[in-house]
Enzyme design. Structure first.
Site, PDB file in Angstrom:
ATOM      1  N   LYS A  13       0.823  -1.228   0.000  1.00  0.00           N
ATOM      2  CA  LYS A  13       0.000   0.000   0.000  1.00  0.00           C
ATOM      3  C   LYS A  13       0.844   1.260   0.000  1.00  0.00           C
ATOM      4  O   LYS A  13       0.646   2.151  -0.806  1.00  0.00           O
ATOM      5  CB  LYS A  13      -0.867   0.095   1.262  1.00  0.00           C
ATOM      6  CG  LYS A  13      -1.931  -0.923   1.422  1.00  0.00           C
ATOM      7  CD  LYS A  13      -2.800  -0.564   2.618  1.00  0.00           C
ATOM      8  CE  LYS A  13      -2.049  -0.501   3.925  1.00  0.00           C
ATOM      9  NZ  LYS A  13      -2.021  -1.705   4.718  1.00  0.00           N
ATOM     10  N   ARG A  85      -9.724   2.699   8.170  1.00  0.00           N
ATOM     11  CA  ARG A  85      -9.328   1.359   8.578  1.00  0.00           C
ATOM     12  C   ARG A  85     -10.541   0.509   8.926  1.00  0.00           C
ATOM     13  O   ARG A  85     -10.441  -0.681   9.063  1.00  0.00           O
ATOM     14  CB  ARG A  85      -8.449   1.525   9.819  1.00  0.00           C
ATOM     15  CG  ARG A  85      -7.512   0.403  10.138  1.00  0.00           C
ATOM     16  CD  ARG A  85      -6.374   0.322   9.184  1.00  0.00           C
ATOM     17  NE  ARG A  85      -5.197  -0.286   9.750  1.00  0.00           N
ATOM     18  CZ  ARG A  85      -3.978   0.152   9.511  1.00  0.00           C
ATOM     19  NH1 ARG A  85      -3.778   1.192   8.740  1.00  0.00           N
ATOM     20  NH2 ARG A  85      -2.938  -0.472  10.026  1.00  0.00           N
ATOM     21  N   ARG A 117      10.565  -7.090   6.403  1.00  0.00           N
ATOM     22  CA  ARG A 117      10.536  -5.631   6.376  1.00  0.00           C
ATOM     23  C   ARG A 117      11.539  -5.032   7.373  1.00  0.00           C
ATOM     24  O   ARG A 117      11.654  -5.509   8.495  1.00  0.00           O
ATOM     25  CB  ARG A 117       9.124  -5.191   6.754  1.00  0.00           C
ATOM     26  CG  ARG A 117       8.711  -3.917   6.121  1.00  0.00           C
ATOM     27  CD  ARG A 117       7.276  -3.907   5.782  1.00  0.00           C
ATOM     28  NE  ARG A 117       6.406  -3.745   6.944  1.00  0.00           N
ATOM     29  CZ  ARG A 117       5.160  -3.296   6.826  1.00  0.00           C
ATOM     30  NH1 ARG A 117       4.687  -2.941   5.662  1.00  0.00           N
ATOM     31  NH2 ARG A 117       4.394  -3.206   7.887  1.00  0.00           N
ATOM     32  N   ARG A 150      10.328  -3.150  12.549  1.00  0.00           N
ATOM     33  CA  ARG A 150       9.315  -2.349  13.236  1.00  0.00           C
ATOM     34  C   ARG A 150       8.755  -3.178  14.380  1.00  0.00           C
ATOM     35  O   ARG A 150       8.603  -4.374  14.258  1.00  0.00           O
ATOM     36  CB  ARG A 150       8.183  -2.031  12.258  1.00  0.00           C
ATOM     37  CG  ARG A 150       8.238  -0.652  11.685  1.00  0.00           C
ATOM     38  CD  ARG A 150       7.273  -0.489  10.544  1.00  0.00           C
ATOM     39  NE  ARG A 150       5.893  -0.836  10.898  1.00  0.00           N
ATOM     40  CZ  ARG A 150       4.857  -0.639  10.071  1.00  0.00           C
ATOM     41  NH1 ARG A 150       5.061  -0.106   8.886  1.00  0.00           N
ATOM     42  NH2 ARG A 150       3.635  -0.963  10.416  1.00  0.00           N
ATOM     43  N   ARG A 161      -2.424  -8.026  13.928  1.00  0.00           N
ATOM     44  CA  ARG A 161      -2.829  -7.032  12.935  1.00  0.00           C
ATOM     45  C   ARG A 161      -3.643  -7.671  11.805  1.00  0.00           C
ATOM     46  O   ARG A 161      -4.593  -7.071  11.304  1.00  0.00           O
ATOM     47  CB  ARG A 161      -1.595  -6.320  12.367  1.00  0.00           C
ATOM     48  CG  ARG A 161      -1.010  -5.304  13.360  1.00  0.00           C
ATOM     49  CD  ARG A 161       0.421  -4.990  13.047  1.00  0.00           C
ATOM     50  NE  ARG A 161       0.565  -4.240  11.825  1.00  0.00           N
ATOM     51  CZ  ARG A 161       1.650  -4.285  11.055  1.00  0.00           C
ATOM     52  NH1 ARG A 161       2.657  -5.056  11.380  1.00  0.00           N
ATOM     53  NH2 ARG A 161       1.719  -3.550   9.971  1.00  0.00           N
TER      54      ARG A 161
HETATM   55  P1  AMP Z   1       0.278   0.783   9.170  1.00  0.00           P
HETATM   56  O1  AMP Z   1       1.635   1.356   8.943  1.00  0.00           O
HETATM   57  O2  AMP Z   1      -0.756   1.342   8.226  1.00  0.00           O
HETATM   58  O3  AMP Z   1       0.262  -0.727   9.201  1.00  0.00           O
HETATM   59  O4  AMP Z   1      -0.196   1.281  10.630  1.00  0.00           O
HETATM   60  C1  AMP Z   1       0.549   0.966  11.783  1.00  0.00           C
HETATM   61  C2  AMP Z   1      -0.296   1.186  13.030  1.00  0.00           C
HETATM   62  O5  AMP Z   1      -0.733   2.553  13.102  1.00  0.00           O
HETATM   63  C3  AMP Z   1      -1.578   0.373  13.117  1.00  0.00           C
HETATM   64  O6  AMP Z   1      -1.378  -0.936  13.581  1.00  0.00           O
HETATM   65  C4  AMP Z   1      -2.400   1.217  14.080  1.00  0.00           C
HETATM   66  O7  AMP Z   1      -1.977   1.043  15.424  1.00  0.00           O
HETATM   67  C5  AMP Z   1      -2.042   2.637  13.650  1.00  0.00           C
HETATM   68  N1  AMP Z   1      -2.983   3.129  12.606  1.00  0.00           N
HETATM   69  C6  AMP Z   1      -2.658   3.480  11.323  1.00  0.00           C
HETATM   70  N2  AMP Z   1      -3.756   3.891  10.643  1.00  0.00           N
HETATM   71  C7  AMP Z   1      -4.800   3.782  11.491  1.00  0.00           C
HETATM   72  C8  AMP Z   1      -6.193   4.045  11.386  1.00  0.00           C
HETATM   73  N3  AMP Z   1      -6.750   4.515  10.263  1.00  0.00           N
HETATM   74  N4  AMP Z   1      -6.968   3.829  12.485  1.00  0.00           N
HETATM   75  C9  AMP Z   1      -6.445   3.371  13.635  1.00  0.00           C
HETATM   76  N5  AMP Z   1      -5.144   3.091  13.795  1.00  0.00           N
HETATM   77  C10 AMP Z   1      -4.316   3.302  12.748  1.00  0.00           C
END
Ligand code: AMP
Length: 202
Positions: A13, A85, A117, A150, A161
């Site tokens: 993404k 999300r 990653r 990470r 997740r």
């Molecule tokens: P990502 O890099 O998109 O996988 O996001 C990493 C983390 O950021 C997620 O596991 C959430 O804890 C937080 N996060 C990112 N986007 C959202 C969202 N739209 N709503 C809630 N938490 C988010």
């Protein structure tokens, strides 16, 4: 043009959203990057978000919606990734999208990619030992910083997740499908091939 790139963790993404943002000259919204930035701040909110992220859970909807509204203020063109999300966030997000691209990828491939990653501890650049490896092992190509995993790419956090994704994000696909703006993209092809495919449909 308001574009959403949607897909499970590790589907590419952020890579595709960044490429689109550069190519089309539009704003790149990544709530993952924003959350990571907040988590680095030594404030009550920062400490709270850090804890949530390390466990692989989602930041609360109200916090995310407020932050998104603030950063998108006055912006008509953008490509978003990681937001919305869940259905609640999607319904509350009044700006909406013109096009939604869903990067489809198998669970096996997700695990393979996510455990590979790496992120630069210093400048936060992303690498992947399989698809975009650094020139020198464990060293950032850009700033020489140390490459680490990470916190939320640990096996336990990945499992959590993915579970959350299945439950919360999947209904989003139907939501956008019903609006007639949803397009599926085969996410297991090389980055450039996927990018060209998306560009041809924007
Ligand atoms: P990502 O890099 O998109 O996988 O996001 C990493 C983390 O950021 C997620 O596991 C959430 O804890 C937080 N996060 C990112 N986007 C959202 C969202 N739209 N709503 C809630 N938490 C988010």
């Amino acid at each position: 043009m308001k574009i959403l790139i949607i897909g499970p963790q590790g589907s590419g993404k952020s890579t595709q959203a960044e490429l689109l943002s550069k190519k089309l000259g539009i704003f790149y919204l990544s709530t993952g990057n924003i959350s990571r930035k907040i988590a680095r701040e030594n404030t009550p909110l920062g400490r709270k978000v850090k804890k949530i992220m390390e466990s692989g859970r989602l930041v609360d909807d109200q916090t995310i919606l407020q932050v998104v509204e603030k950063v998108l203020q006055g912006k008509k063109n953008f490509v978003a990734e990681g937001f919305p999300r869940n259905l609640f966030q999607a319904k509350k997000f009044k700006k909406g999208f013109n096009k939604v691209f869903y990067l489809k990828i198998s669970q096996k491939e997700i695990i393979r990619r996510l455990t590979a990653r790496r992120i630069c501890q210093n400048c936060k650049a992303n690498f992947n030992l399989i698809t975009t490896p650094p020139k020198k092992e464990r060293v950032c190509d850009f700033c020489g910083g140390e490459l680490i995993q990470r916190e939320d790419d640990s096996k336990e956090a990945i499992k959590k997740r993915l579970e959350i994704y299945q439950k919360a994000t999947k209904p989003l696909l139907d939501f956008y499908r019903q609006k007639g703006i949803f397009q599926e993209v085969d996410g297991e092809r090389p980055i450039e091939v996927i990018f060209k495919d998306i560009l041809s449909r924007v």
